[in-house]
Write an enzyme that holds these catalytic residues in place. Sequence first.
Site, mmCIF file in Angstrom:
data_model
loop_
_atom_site.group_PDB
_atom_site.id
_atom_site.type_symbol
_atom_site.label_atom_id
_atom_site.label_comp_id
_atom_site.label_asym_id
_atom_site.label_seq_id
_atom_site.Cartn_x
_atom_site.Cartn_y
_atom_site.Cartn_z
ATOM 1 N N CYS A 116 -8.579 86.307 29.973
ATOM 2 C CA CYS A 116 -9.764 85.758 29.297
ATOM 3 C C CYS A 116 -10.069 86.478 27.994
ATOM 4 O O CYS A 116 -10.552 85.864 27.047
ATOM 5 C CB CYS A 116 -10.981 85.852 30.223
ATOM 6 S SG CYS A 116 -10.905 84.717 31.623
ATOM 7 N N ARG A 174 -15.518 81.879 24.659
ATOM 8 C CA ARG A 174 -14.875 81.424 25.898
ATOM 9 C C ARG A 174 -15.510 82.086 27.118
ATOM 10 O O ARG A 174 -15.856 81.413 28.097
ATOM 11 C CB ARG A 174 -13.381 81.735 25.870
ATOM 12 C CG ARG A 174 -12.671 81.306 27.154
ATOM 13 C CD ARG A 174 -11.274 81.848 27.267
ATOM 14 N NE ARG A 174 -10.601 81.276 28.428
ATOM 15 C CZ ARG A 174 -9.393 81.619 28.826
ATOM 16 N NH1 ARG A 174 -8.714 82.531 28.164
ATOM 17 N NH2 ARG A 174 -8.842 81.054 29.889
#
Length: 273
Positions: A172, A218
């Site tokens: 991530c 994100r």
Amino acid sequence: MMLAGLVALYGPTLYDLLSGPWLSDQQGHGPIILLLVGWLIWQRWSQVDDATLSVPVPQLAWPVLLIACATYAIGRSQGVLVFELGSLIPMLVGMVLLLRGPRQLRAVAFPLVFLCFMVPLPSAIVDAVTMPVKLAVSATVGQLLYWAGFPISLSGVLIQIGPYQLLVADACAGLTTLFTLEALGFLYLNIVRSSSMARNVILAILIVPISFMANVIRVMTLVLITYYLGDAAGQGFLHGFAGLLLFLTALLLTLVVDGLLQRSLPGQGAAHA
């Protein structure tokens, strides 16, 4: 003949990558980089194939090829992927110099440099840099959501929001993700091909914070999805959607920054290929 040798040499390497590292989130961009490099070389093939541009320089080509072969042999025999796959770049450089010449090599200079983004980073570098990157992304997300009034707390890379806990993973917000976004930014620079050196240099430098902010967006999106829709939504299809959002955000931020640079540097247009 040399093309057949190239396929025979690197075919097993690509097979190992396609059945291993390239299946992971961290290295999943590898096949995309390879396809993009193929497309970029195909676009420039008329220049590479033009034997009138310059003559071969075997006295330079053979040392480069020998270095590439030695690097490949060490990488393949010792399982050092960065050497094994990285040797493809000097191998292609040597082949172009041997069969064509320096000007033809210049025509494909960017695609060959772009291949660097396909080479997996050494694990020691990834491990050393990934944690600071994740900590910075987590801290930024936590602070922004705290300012927005969300019930959030942070412990390292562990984010607590409401009743949910989220661990910021390497995929991530790790170094590899930033590396992939860097590749996207440099591809944009090559496609746009601005005539302004100042614009190119400034945008190249700003690719780093742009990539960081895309990662922040994100992670923030995943945190908010989990907060409003629960763990199942955060770890399911919407998790993959957040990955797509990462690249769309990076591209959008790059376009916005480039537009601002065009306005602040009047008279500098873009010279498209």
